[in-house]
Design an enzyme around this catalytic site. Structure first.
Site, short mmCIF file in Angstrom:
data_model
loop_
_atom_site.label_atom_id
_atom_site.label_comp_id
_atom_site.label_asym_id
_atom_site.label_seq_id
_atom_site.Cartn_x
_atom_site.Cartn_y
_atom_site.Cartn_z
N THR A 35 6.65 -9.75 -7.04
CA THR A 35 5.55 -8.88 -6.60
C THR A 35 5.79 -8.36 -5.19
O THR A 35 5.17 -7.38 -4.78
CB THR A 35 4.22 -9.68 -6.61
OG1 THR A 35 4.48 -10.95 -6.03
CG2 THR A 35 3.71 -9.88 -8.01
N SER A 67 29.68 -22.66 10.62
CA SER A 67 28.80 -23.44 9.76
C SER A 67 29.44 -24.77 9.40
O SER A 67 30.61 -24.81 9.00
CB SER A 67 28.51 -22.67 8.47
OG SER A 67 27.94 -23.55 7.53
N ALA A 123 20.18 -21.97 -5.33
CA ALA A 123 19.22 -22.69 -6.18
C ALA A 123 17.87 -21.99 -6.23
O ALA A 123 16.89 -22.55 -6.70
CB ALA A 123 19.05 -24.12 -5.67
N LEU A 125 16.04 -21.27 -3.67
CA LEU A 125 15.15 -21.91 -2.70
C LEU A 125 15.28 -21.28 -1.31
O LEU A 125 14.90 -21.86 -0.32
CB LEU A 125 15.45 -23.42 -2.65
CG LEU A 125 15.30 -24.14 -4.01
CD1 LEU A 125 15.76 -25.60 -3.92
CD2 LEU A 125 13.86 -24.07 -4.51
N ASP A 172 10.59 -14.31 1.18
CA ASP A 172 11.32 -15.52 1.59
C ASP A 172 11.38 -15.64 3.11
O ASP A 172 11.22 -16.73 3.68
CB ASP A 172 12.73 -15.50 1.01
CG ASP A 172 12.71 -15.44 -0.50
OD1 ASP A 172 11.63 -15.65 -1.09
OD2 ASP A 172 13.77 -15.16 -1.11
#
Ligand code: GAF
Length: 384
Positions: A35, A67, A123, A125, A172
């Site tokens: 949305t 990283s 994932a 997330l 996100d």
């Protein structure tokens, strides 16, 4: 990963102490899927898993990135040379944020950055948003830019849309930047107005599980962009700015106007009903009727599976098995095509439902899922 460990990693790499250490979380989305690029409603909450960054400011135009999670040495770039879609590796996310800040006129003259993340990658997330937001927050502090969470989220989205080249919405990044512990974030993606909705399942004897199917997804692979283009076509055919503007009560009439555009009709139906589901969940949670959100989550999953067509056998198996084993509700979460599902259930059902899902995966010959409990955690913050 702890602040001290990331700080030590920075010192070992760059030979000095960092100016500070920041963290930004991944998220799960309770309801409101796809949305966000339709100006609609979403309701994510932050996970305890974070991207953590030790960062120092530099004045010489150099950006150094490293990283702890990825093989390889320190990447050294010049901020003046950063150019959209020039980088196909993980460094595009932090570098894209520097690019977006500079494009917006903020005088970022370089940084040394060492990152480590506990957000599972691929994932569903929001591991990418966590990386972006932690870097944006660190630079906001170090360069004293005074930007608010939602402004950082917008810049991070621009980094991902333009620099990385992934046509994602704003959910996100806003979740990572703005969520609060113990709450889900009711976000209107049209104007980024927000309401923190208390979401303390343990206090009511419930739990929420995240089931990572281990099926990796990637947004840049095209299906996400196709859905987005289809929604935009639907809005254009209906003569509205965004599908958010189609009222739930007018859905049947709108669908009828789409004639034989069957695929667009399905996308429109998902978006309009999904916005309505977010509003229903907000209203149920606000009236203390938490268990009643279960069936709404299941409806949301069916809509993503049948109308939006972005589920996969593993996600469907989680939902079907959890519901058959007594869960209150379950749905896929995030962009789809793999990634994770969430399961709302009574505390006493955590073990039997987890076992049932694991058994169903083994029987189907799928890779074992990773199951963990999610409690709404804090949004992005400075640690040290
Ligand atoms: C991904 C995107 F990044 C978000 O913007 C959102 O569209 C989500 O998929 C689906 O709700 O996570």
């Amino acid at each position: 990963m702890g602040a001290q460990q990331v700080r030590d990693g920075f010192a070992a790499l760059y030979g000095t102490e960092p100016d500070g250490v920041w963290a930004a979380p991944g998220r799960v989305n309770l309801i409101g899927e796809h949305t966000d690029y339709n100006d609609g409603f979403v309701m994510p909450f932050a996970l305890p898993h974070t991207a953590t960054a030790a960062v120092s400011r530099r004045e010489d135009g150099v950006l150094r990135l490293h990283s702890a999670d990825i093989e390889g040495g320190v990447a050294e770039l010049r901020v003046a040379d950063l150019a959209p879609e020039s980088d196909k590796s993980w460094t595009a996310y932090p570098a894209g944020v520097v690019w977006a800040l500079r494009e917006a006129g903020h005088p970022v003259t370089g940084a040394d950055i060492h990152l480590a993340s506990t957000v599972p990658a691929g994932a569903g997330l929001s591991s990418s948003a966590a990386l972006e937001v932690v870097v944006a927050l660190a630079l906001n502090d170090l360069y004293e830019l005074g930007l608010r969470g939602w402004q950082l989220a917008r810049l991070c989205q621009r980094a991902e849309n333009v620099y990385v080249g992934a046509p994602v919405g704003i959910m996100d990044q806003t979740a990572s930047a703005c969520c609060e512990a113990g709450h889900a974030l009711f976000l209107d993606t049209r104007d980024l107005s927000q309401r923190q909705i208390p979401f303390d399942l343990a206090a009511e004897g419930m739990r929420l599980l995240v089931v990572d199917t281990q099926v990796k997804h990637s947004h840049s692979e095209g299906e996400y962009g196709k859905r987005r283009a289809g929604c935009e076509k639907g809005a254009a055919l209906l003569g509205v700015d965004a599908l958010r503007d189609v009222a739930y009560d007018d859905l049947d009439a709108a669908l009828a106007r789409l004639g034989d555009e069957e695929e667009v009709r399905r996308l429109v139906r998902h978006i309009v009903t999904e916005n309505h589901r977010v509003e229903r969940v907000v209203s149920l949670l606000s009236s203390g009727d938490t268990r009643a959100i279960g069936p709404v989550l299941v409806e949301g999953h069916a809509s993503l599976r049948d109308d939006f067509r972005i589920s996969c056998p593993e996600l469907d198996l989680v939902v079907d098995t959890a519901m058959a084993s007594g869960a209150l509700g379950a749905r896929m979460t995030g962009g789809g095509f793999g990634g994770s599902a969430i399961v709302l259930l009574e505390e006493a059902d955590v073990e039997p439902v987890t076992k049932a899902v694991e058994k169903a995966f083994a029987t189907a010959g799928f890779t074992a899922p990773r199951v963990f409990e999610a409690v709404p955690a804090a949004g992005a913050r400075r640690l040290v």
